[in-house]
Design an enzyme around this catalytic site. Structure first.
Site, mmCIF file in Angstrom:
data_model
loop_
_atom_site.group_PDB
_atom_site.id
_atom_site.type_symbol
_atom_site.label_atom_id
_atom_site.label_comp_id
_atom_site.label_asym_id
_atom_site.label_seq_id
_atom_site.Cartn_x
_atom_site.Cartn_y
_atom_site.Cartn_z
ATOM 1 N N LYS A 75 -6.874 2.348 1.322
ATOM 2 C CA LYS A 75 -5.568 1.989 0.773
ATOM 3 C C LYS A 75 -5.552 0.494 0.478
ATOM 4 O O LYS A 75 -5.728 -0.326 1.375
ATOM 5 C CB LYS A 75 -4.459 2.345 1.759
ATOM 6 C CG LYS A 75 -3.079 1.896 1.297
ATOM 7 C CD LYS A 75 -2.023 2.201 2.339
ATOM 8 C CE LYS A 75 -0.686 1.612 1.942
ATOM 9 N NZ LYS A 75 0.360 1.848 2.960
ATOM 10 N N GLU A 335 7.031 1.478 3.853
ATOM 11 C CA GLU A 335 5.986 0.450 3.821
ATOM 12 C C GLU A 335 4.901 0.715 4.862
ATOM 13 O O GLU A 335 4.203 -0.201 5.296
ATOM 14 C CB GLU A 335 6.597 -0.938 4.028
ATOM 15 C CG GLU A 335 7.288 -1.506 2.781
ATOM 16 C CD GLU A 335 6.312 -2.066 1.756
ATOM 17 O OE1 GLU A 335 5.106 -2.085 2.030
ATOM 18 O OE2 GLU A 335 6.762 -2.474 0.668
#
Length: 498
Positions: A75, A335
């Site tokens: 990621k 987030e």
């Protein structure tokens, strides 16, 4: 010998157990974990932020082995689609954007060029953003003008818990299978957990990993909960895996919907999907229909429902009990901070571990630090909702009109006035994260720093062009993310130059 009893397994319980097994001397501490296979785990925390690398490294985990065991992928950031308005998108990439010039930070130079209409999109100056958009990744050592490219992981949370369990049990953590039927009070808080089968597990320090229920911290000790639904009104989620379609993208995607937002987390073997929504604005059936209509591949099951209340405990450490994971609070995974909050809590527990009985001073400071951490992450999440232009949709209209927490309002006033950011209390998200979300959500300041006016127009254009060129060419030189995953066992570090 003193005993730590962890109530509950899952990601939180086994992260704690693995860390305690790694760092606590075995001759001084006994670590016990109690869990029941009959009780499911939430298991939606499949995306992380780069600090997870530190946790895995300190446990001595091999990264390639970890990625293989958890069906993990890389990621580089989070793509936000439709948050400003339908059709709009931006990336919050990890790491720096551009590079400073003199005493002024990069975003001031970008703002000057943007005002003149000569700047590329802000993300064009970020290596992480460019590599994510191109679907490329490699481990490498930054050198010369090439900046670091920090990364995190997507992984199957259930497989991660199982992986950590193997390491914890190899470190002498004792697991007891069974349901907790009662909590026995004692001097200082809790004396023991009573399990089915008339079993009793005594301990000195108890870690509550029982999820939203908060069996120890809430039900047994009566610690209350701060409800934050007036700031973060989403109170439901549906999660469903879908079939993998092509190579996993090296970023998470969060797409705004009329009543909330949808996540997409690509793994090696499947894609994780979910819809976080406000039940006041859509029915459960309507949410399920929206989720299933917006999958990349075929669903691999029925959507699994989850009800929650955003917020935090009034205290995270009470008596001899410390809440960890969902028992301590819940901030929606916008987030990817859920696993990080477990990680920091585990580190804080080790730092505050009492030599004898815990003192009130230690408890108070532990609680203060954790409250600040939750409050600052909450503010960052609110920003995403508040800064929207989705007019005519009740949830988003209400979020634009929201009365903001004092610290967030202060940050926004300072940014709008002079493009300055003020990070306090060692909060998690630093200037690169704030600038990407503020600019991405089209909150632009009234002026930039006057030092950014020093270069001439041609010099400024050349500077910005060079920064963007380094990011673009470095990203293009990296191999495809899918190739990296297929070659995990033989993935050496690359040397990359612009």
């Amino acid at each position: 010998m003193r005993s730590i009893v962890i109530a509950g397994g899952g990601t939180a319980g086994w992260m704690a157990a693995a860390a305690f097994a790694r760092f606590l001397p075995r001759e001084a501490w006994r670590v016990v974990l109690v869990e029941s296979e009959a009780i499911g785990t939430v298991g939606v925390g499949e995306a992380t932020i780069p600090q997870i690398q530190l946790f895995n490294h300190h446990l001595g985990l091999d990264e390639d082995e970890f990625l293989a065991a958890t069906q993990g992928s890389i990621k580089l950031g989070i793509e936000f689609r439709d948050w400003v308005r339908p059709g709009h998108a931006y990336m919050h990439g990890f790491g720096q954007v551009g590079r400073g010039l003199g005493l002024a930070e990069f975003h001031h130079y970008w703002l000057r060029a943007h005002e003149a209409g000569t700047a590329a999109p802000f993300g064009a100056y970020s290596l992480n953003n460019m590599a994510a958009a191109a679907g490329r990744f490699a481990r490498f050592e930054a050198q010369g003008p090439v900046p670091p490219m920090p990364y995190a992981f997507h992984f199957d949370a259930g497989l991660y818990a199982a992986y950590l369990r193997r390491h914890a049990e190899a470190g002498d953590v004792v697991r007891h299978e069974g349901r907790i039927v009662a909590v026995e009070p004692g001097e200082g808080g809790i004396a023991a957990l009573l399990l089915d089968g008339e079993r009793r597990i005594a301990g000195d320090l108890f870690i509550d990993c029982t999820g939203f229920r908060g069996l120890l911290i809430g039900e047994a000790l009566g610690v209350g909960y701060h409800d934050w639904r007036h700031w973060l009104p989403c109170d439901r989620a549906l999660a469903v895996p879908s079939a993998r379609v092509g190579d996993p993208a090296p970023y998470t995607r969060a797409t705004a919907r009329r009543a909330g937002w949808q996540w997409r987390i690509p793994l090696q073997h499947r894609t994780g999907n979910g819809y976080v929504y406000a039940s006041a604005h859509v029915s459960d059936d309507g949410a399920a229909a929206t989720l299933l209509a917006n999958l990349d591949g075929e669903p691999l099951g029925d959507p699994r429902p989850l009800a929650f209340t955003t917020g935090k405990r009034e205290a995270f450490w009470a008596g001899n009990c410390i809440a960890l994971g969902l028992s301590s609070g819940f901030l929606e995974p916008l987030e990817s901070t859920s696993i990080h909050l477990i990680q920091t809590a585990v580190a804080r527990i080790l730092a505050f571990l009492p030599a004898d009985r815990p003192t009130e001073a230690d408890r108070a400071e532990y609680n203060r630090l954790t409250h600040v951490e939750y409050d600052r992450i909450r503010d960052f999440l609110i920003l995403h909702y508040h800064a929207n232009q989705r007019v005519g949709e009740p949830l988003w209209d209400a979020m634009r009109a929201l009365e903001l927490p004092e610290e967030l309002a202060r940050k926004l006033d300072l940014w709008r006035a002079s493009a300055r950011l003020s990070r306090r209390d060692d909060e998690l998200f630093a200037e690169p994260g704030w600038t990407q979300v503020l600019i991405g959500q089209e909150i632009l300041p009234e002026r930039h720093h006057p030092l950014a006016d020093a270069p001439g127009d041609r010099d400024l254009a050349a500077f910005l062009s060079t920064v963007a060129d380094v990011a673009r060419r470095t990203a293009a030189a990296l191999p495809p993310h899918g190739d990296f995953l297929r070659g995990l066992s033989r993935a050496p570090q690359m040397k990359v130059s612009a």
